[in-house]
Design an enzyme around this catalytic site. Structure first.
Site, PDB file in Angstrom:
ATOM      1  N   GLU A 278       2.235 -55.537   1.749  1.00 34.87           N
ATOM      2  CA  GLU A 278       2.854 -56.189   2.903  1.00 34.87           C
ATOM      3  C   GLU A 278       4.333 -55.815   2.985  1.00 34.87           C
ATOM      4  O   GLU A 278       5.036 -55.855   1.996  1.00 34.87           O
ATOM      5  CB  GLU A 278       2.685 -57.718   2.775  1.00 34.87           C
ATOM      6  CG  GLU A 278       3.143 -58.475   3.974  1.00 34.87           C
ATOM      7  CD  GLU A 278       2.613 -57.867   5.271  1.00 34.87           C
ATOM      8  OE1 GLU A 278       1.397 -57.816   5.461  1.00 34.87           O
ATOM      9  OE2 GLU A 278       3.430 -57.417   6.097  1.00 34.87           O
TER      10      GLU A 278
ATOM     11  N   LYS B 208       4.805 -49.189  -1.756  1.00 36.52           N
ATOM     12  CA  LYS B 208       5.405 -50.524  -1.611  1.00 36.52           C
ATOM     13  C   LYS B 208       6.633 -50.655  -2.516  1.00 36.52           C
ATOM     14  O   LYS B 208       7.703 -51.085  -2.063  1.00 36.52           O
ATOM     15  CB  LYS B 208       4.363 -51.604  -1.945  1.00 36.52           C
ATOM     16  CG  LYS B 208       4.904 -53.014  -1.974  1.00 36.52           C
ATOM     17  CD  LYS B 208       5.462 -53.459  -0.632  1.00 36.52           C
ATOM     18  CE  LYS B 208       6.350 -54.670  -0.784  1.00 36.52           C
ATOM     19  NZ  LYS B 208       6.983 -55.112   0.440  1.00 36.52           N
TER      20      LYS B 208
ATOM     21  N   CYS C   1      11.863 -60.455  -3.916  1.00 37.00           N
ATOM     22  CA  CYS C   1      11.223 -59.171  -4.225  1.00 37.00           C
ATOM     23  C   CYS C   1      12.119 -58.004  -4.616  1.00 37.00           C
ATOM     24  O   CYS C   1      11.724 -57.218  -5.467  1.00 37.00           O
ATOM     25  CB  CYS C   1      10.328 -58.773  -3.068  1.00 37.00           C
ATOM     26  SG  CYS C   1       8.931 -59.902  -2.924  1.00 37.00           S
TER      27      CYS C   1
END
Ligand code: NAD
Ligand code: UGA
Length: 469
Positions: A160, A219, A275
């Site tokens: 995502e 990612k 993150c």
């Protein structure tokens, strides 16, 4: 293979909005978001959703009870689903091998084992969580050990890329969706099934299909490159302060080069969020594990520069306030890691305020969205007895910016909330101790105007306090 029933394991910042948007855009698919945390599920079913995201309520309220459901009965919904998103947390490990760097994959493994244990029909299992490259291999080993002639598992990687604060527009109109699969016949069929889900609203050319490992690594690579831009401009902000260059002007001039581009070049007090730090450290650990120390050290520098930027800002504040902030009142505006979210994970505000408390300053904090309890929890040291009481003595959480600024020696902008741009700074100036110092850690205020009012202003990456040519 047509997907009719989706289960999303993990009702957090990613699982909640992502699965809700799928339900919103795919009325023909039933979507159930599951979590082991009863309080979180209750909140998803209430009028006050557990996370703040502009536009999220509209999406959830439009399809909740129709084709969007929330539940703690994870097993039941695993069993019912054809496709399962694993969207659980993957925090940095706190102890054991790789502590402080490696991703803690215990939650991914637990979710995978649940799927393996309860599935009675074939499933597509989708890695949505951000994981180190080749995690799908471990998931496959667990799932394969439990597969039978009637129950087969395909694994996809579908990382995502949404950012908090803009999650809904990011999900409705993503730059791209990435789906990795094994290059086997059944892997490709599973990949196509997920492509078909996203094709309900995303043009096919914006859906990228790759092999599993490219998808997983992309990612980590995307987050590392985004964070690297911020660390690069923050490194340059120190040079600007030492030379009289203006970091906004430098970022603009550099960003006009189409090869470089203008985004993610805003200097700041340092990046936060759940993150960037975690994923860079994850990449650093992965590189060391692959015996690539030069690569590891290269990416580690992005993290170290971010730590340096936060400490540099604190030092600047203390030295400007005549080398001591003991018993002074420091007003901090903003506690979230960025605007338009109530999330505080790895927020620069936490590092700054802990440093101010160490110096025995009194810190008055105002944030428009962060819950007071969250602030106390973030500032207390876990496991230290009575630390909460000490924190409460050293901080005050205020109802607005004016209360925070009253009698303060310094006002510090830590989060770039829009409302901080239009405060009545004349009023704030009158209420503060003199000299009234203002430190803009987000480069959002009109410094010349504030200087006219009387403030002593310091802006990251801009003229030093007294101003240079
Ligand atoms: P989060 O902590 O908000 O949510 C994770 C949820 O998973 C929690 O509610 C937890 O209770 C639940 N959970 C954990 N184990 C479970 C299990 N076995 N069964 C059921 N539920 C379980 O985390 P998040 O911010 O949503 O992040 C999830 C993943 O997505 C992470 O890997 C993160 O790196 C990645 N990611 C996050 C963002 C973001 O903006 N937050 C963006 C992109 C990717
Ligand atoms: C980031 C990425 O932007 C997403 O693509 C990714 O999906 C997500 O991490 C993730 O994997 O969790 P997020 O952390 O939610 O999203 O928010 P960002 O907008 O990237 O901001 C991160 C931090 O960098 C914030 O503290 C922000 O204030 C700071 N930042 C951002 C800057 O200091 N300067 C900039 O130019 C941009």
């Amino acid at each position: 293979m047509t997907v009719k029933n989706i289960c999303c394991i993990g009702a957090g910042y990613v699982g909640g909005p992502t699965a809700a948007v799928i339900a919103y855009k795919c009325p023909d698919i039933k979507v159930t978001i599951c979590d082991i945390n009863q309080k979180r599920i209750d909140a998803w079913m209430s009028d006050k959703l557990p996370i703040y995201e502009p536009g999220l309520e509209e999406v959830v309220f439009a399809c909740r009870g129709k084709n969007l459901f929330f539940s703690t009965d994870v097993d039941k919904h695993i069993e019912e689903a054809d496709l399962i998103f694993v969207s659980v947390n993957t925090p940095t490990k706190k102890q054991g091998l790789g502590a402080g760097m490696a991703a803690d994959l215990a939650y991914v493994e637990a979710a995978t084992r649940r799927i393996a244990n309860v599935a009675k029909s074939s499933k597509i299992v989708v890695e949505k969580s951000t994981v180190p490259c080749r995690t799908a291999q471990s998931m496959r080993t667990i799932l394969d050990a439990n597969s039978t002639d009637n129950v087969k598992f395909d694994i996809l990687s579908n990382p995502e890329f949404l950012a908090e604060g803009t999650a809904i527009p990011d999900l409705l109109k993503p730059d791209r969706v990435l789906i990795g699969s094994l290059q086997t016949e059944s892997g490709k069929a599973a990949q196509q099934a997920l492509v078909d889900v996203y094709s309900h609203w995303i043009p096919r050319e914006n859906i990228i299909t790759t092999n599993l490992w490219s998808s997983e690594l992309s990612k980590l690579a995307a987050n590392a490159l985004l964070a690297q831009r911020i660390s690069s401009i923050n490194a340059l902000s120190a040079v600007c302060e030492a030379t009289g260059a203006d970091v906004d002007e430098v970022a603009y001039a550099v960003g006009r080069d189409t090869r470089i581009g203008s985004k993610f070049l805003k200097a700041s007090v340092g990046f936060g969020g759940s993150c960037f730090q975690k994923d860079i450290l994850n990449l650093v650990y992965l590189s060391y594990s692959l015996n690539l120390p030069e690569v590891a050290e290269y990416w580690n520098q992005v993290y170290l520069m971010n730590e340096y930027q936060k400490k540099r800002f604190v030092k600047k504040i203390i030295s400007t306030l005549f080398n001591t902030i003991t018993h002074k009142k420091i007003a901090v505006l903003g506690f979230a890691f960025k605007k338009d979210t109530g999330d505080t994970r790895e927020s620069a505000a936490i590092t700054l305020i802990k440093d101010f408390m160490q110096e025995n300053a009194h810190v008055a904090i105002y944030d428009p969205k962060v819950e007071h309890e969250q602030i106390y929890m973030d500032l207390a040291e876990p496991g230290v007895v009575d630390n909460r009481k000490q924190v409460q003595e050293k901080i005050t959480i205020c109802k607005d910016a004016y209360e925070a600024a009253k009698d303060a020696d310094a006002l510090i902008i830590v989060t770039e909330w829009d409302e901080f741009k239009s405060l009545d700074y004349e009023r704030i100036y009158k209420d503060m101790q003199k000299p009234a110092f203002l430190f803009d850690g987000r480069l959002i205020l009109d410094a010349p105007k504030l200087r006219e009012i009387g403030f002593k202003v310091h802006v990251i990456g801009k003229n030093a306090l007294e101003g240079r040519a």
